[in-house]
Write a protein that holds these residues in place. Structure first.
Motif, PDB file in Angstrom:
ATOM      1  N   ASP A  50      72.302  59.565  30.728  1.00 11.96           N
ATOM      2  CA  ASP A  50      71.216  60.240  30.447  1.00 11.96           C
ATOM      3  C   ASP A  50      70.250  60.644  31.970  1.00 11.96           C
ATOM      4  O   ASP A  50      69.583  61.169  32.912  1.00 11.96           O
ATOM      5  CB  ASP A  50      70.497  60.043  29.079  1.00 11.96           C
ATOM      6  N   ASP A  93      71.213  61.301  35.620  1.00 10.28           N
ATOM      7  CA  ASP A  93      72.029  62.790  35.258  1.00 10.28           C
ATOM      8  C   ASP A  93      70.569  63.709  36.305  1.00 10.28           C
ATOM      9  O   ASP A  93      70.504  64.374  35.156  1.00 10.28           O
ATOM     10  CB  ASP A  93      72.448  63.014  34.447  1.00 10.28           C
ATOM     11  N   ASN A 113      70.106  65.829  37.557  1.00  7.16           N
ATOM     12  CA  ASN A 113      69.940  67.718  37.735  1.00  7.16           C
ATOM     13  C   ASN A 113      70.334  68.057  35.886  1.00  7.16           C
ATOM     14  O   ASN A 113      70.139  69.547  35.678  1.00  7.16           O
ATOM     15  CB  ASN A 113      70.904  68.391  38.477  1.00  7.16           C
ATOM     16  N   SER A 114      70.854  67.124  35.093  1.00 12.43           N
ATOM     17  CA  SER A 114      70.753  67.284  33.891  1.00 12.43           C
ATOM     18  C   SER A 114      72.415  68.657  33.234  1.00 12.43           C
ATOM     19  O   SER A 114      72.481  68.860  32.869  1.00 12.43           O
ATOM     20  CB  SER A 114      69.704  67.327  32.899  1.00 12.43           C
ATOM     21  N   ASP A 115      73.194  67.955  34.544  1.00 13.03           N
ATOM     22  CA  ASP A 115      74.103  69.007  33.765  1.00 13.03           C
ATOM     23  C   ASP A 115      75.673  68.174  33.374  1.00 13.03           C
ATOM     24  O   ASP A 115      76.435  68.738  33.780  1.00 13.03           O
ATOM     25  CB  ASP A 115      75.196  69.027  35.649  1.00 13.03           C
ATOM     26  N   GLY A 116      75.298  67.068  32.974  1.00  9.05           N
ATOM     27  CA  GLY A 116      76.738  66.310  32.223  1.00  9.05           C
ATOM     28  C   GLY A 116      77.235  65.672  32.742  1.00  9.05           C
ATOM     29  O   GLY A 116      78.582  64.906  32.576  1.00  9.05           O
ATOM     30  N   TYR A 117      77.298  65.274  34.310  1.00  3.05           N
ATOM     31  CA  TYR A 117      78.385  65.196  34.911  1.00  3.05           C
ATOM     32  C   TYR A 117      77.089  64.257  35.984  1.00  3.05           C
ATOM     33  O   TYR A 117      76.311  64.073  36.185  1.00  3.05           O
ATOM     34  CB  TYR A 117      79.204  65.815  35.503  1.00  3.05           C
ATOM     35  N   ASP A 135      76.879  62.377  40.151  1.00  2.00           N
ATOM     36  CA  ASP A 135      78.268  62.502  40.908  1.00  2.00           C
ATOM     37  C   ASP A 135      77.479  61.528  41.947  1.00  2.00           C
ATOM     38  O   ASP A 135      75.959  61.147  41.477  1.00  2.00           O
ATOM     39  CB  ASP A 135      78.356  63.572  41.794  1.00  2.00           C
ATOM     40  N   ASP A 174      73.282  61.593  42.431  1.00  5.05           N
ATOM     41  CA  ASP A 174      72.299  61.569  41.085  1.00  5.05           C
ATOM     42  C   ASP A 174      71.972  60.135  41.775  1.00  5.05           C
ATOM     43  O   ASP A 174      70.799  59.293  41.408  1.00  5.05           O
ATOM     44  CB  ASP A 174      73.332  61.177  39.979  1.00  5.05           C
ATOM     45  N   ARG A 176      83.306  63.000  40.298  1.00  2.00           N
ATOM     46  CA  ARG A 176      82.322  63.072  39.639  1.00  2.00           C
ATOM     47  C   ARG A 176      82.353  62.569  38.594  1.00  2.00           C
ATOM     48  O   ARG A 176      83.632  62.840  38.424  1.00  2.00           O
ATOM     49  CB  ARG A 176      81.327  64.598  39.842  1.00  2.00           C
ATOM     50  N   THR A 180      82.078  62.424  34.207  1.00  2.00           N
ATOM     51  CA  THR A 180      81.453  62.669  32.436  1.00  2.00           C
ATOM     52  C   THR A 180      80.506  61.319  32.071  1.00  2.00           C
ATOM     53  O   THR A 180      80.744  60.049  32.167  1.00  2.00           O
ATOM     54  CB  THR A 180      82.110  62.989  31.593  1.00  2.00           C
TER      55      THR A 180
END
Length: 183
Positions: free
Chosen positions: A18, A21, A23-27, A29, A32, A77, A79
């Protein structure tokens, strides 16, 4: 409800996810991890050619590649679940990178602004505020907990031990368990 010992490590890794992340996109990469390195460089006003900046960027890049390798995914990326699994595998496989040692030393060298081989309370507060954007009143509690010998500074050894605890300790009260809040 009681959290099992195994779950404590997952909770810590999920909090790391968390925090990373951007950009808070749930992934997660590579961008980040680039942003993480950039936060350190900007916060500490390091020239990109500074050895500390290069060491941190190199660590981030190798760490990211190791996460991808251990996640066993074809994508670029991860999860949150893939990140947790990949971290668990990457920290025990030191064949290419020792995450706790390599990352710990690279980060320590940046935080230790005056180069005296210890992190003062002011240096730690700067790290929390400028890198992790944390102004939480209890955030400095982690400083006191990381300073295991109570001398008013976090030694390199104490810092590396805390990094190890973050990845390996099932004890929610271990100093290294507090990096991203209490599990």
């Amino acid at each position: 409800m009681t959290t099992t010992a195994q779950d404590v490590i997952s909770v810590k890794l999920e909090r790391s996810f968390d925090a990373l992340d951007a950009n808070s996109d749930g992934y997660l990469d590579w961008t980040d991890y680039q942003k993480l390195g950039d936060r350190y460089i900007q916060a500490y006003k390091l020239d990109k050619d500074d050895r500390r900046a290069r060491a941190l960027q190199t660590f981030c890049q190798i760490y990211w590649l190791e996460l991808l390798r251990h996640a066993g995914v074809d994508a670029d990326r991860l999860t949150k679940d893939q990140f947790v699994t990949a971290n668990r595998l990457a920290v025990i496989d030191t064949s290419r990178l020792n995450v706790t040692e390599g990352g710990g030393h690279a980060i320590f060298d940046v935080i230790d602004v005056d180069g005296d081989n210890e992190i003062s309370k002011d240096e730690f507060a700067r790290f929390l505020k400028d890198v992790w954007q944390s102004d939480a009143p209890d955030a400095m509690e982690s400083f006191t907990r990381l300073d295991t010998d109570g001398d008013g500074a976090i030694s390199r050894q104490e810092f590396i031990r805390a990094i190890r605890e973050h990845y390996f300790s099932n004890d929610p009260e271990a100093p290294g368990s507090l990096f991203f809040g209490r599990p």
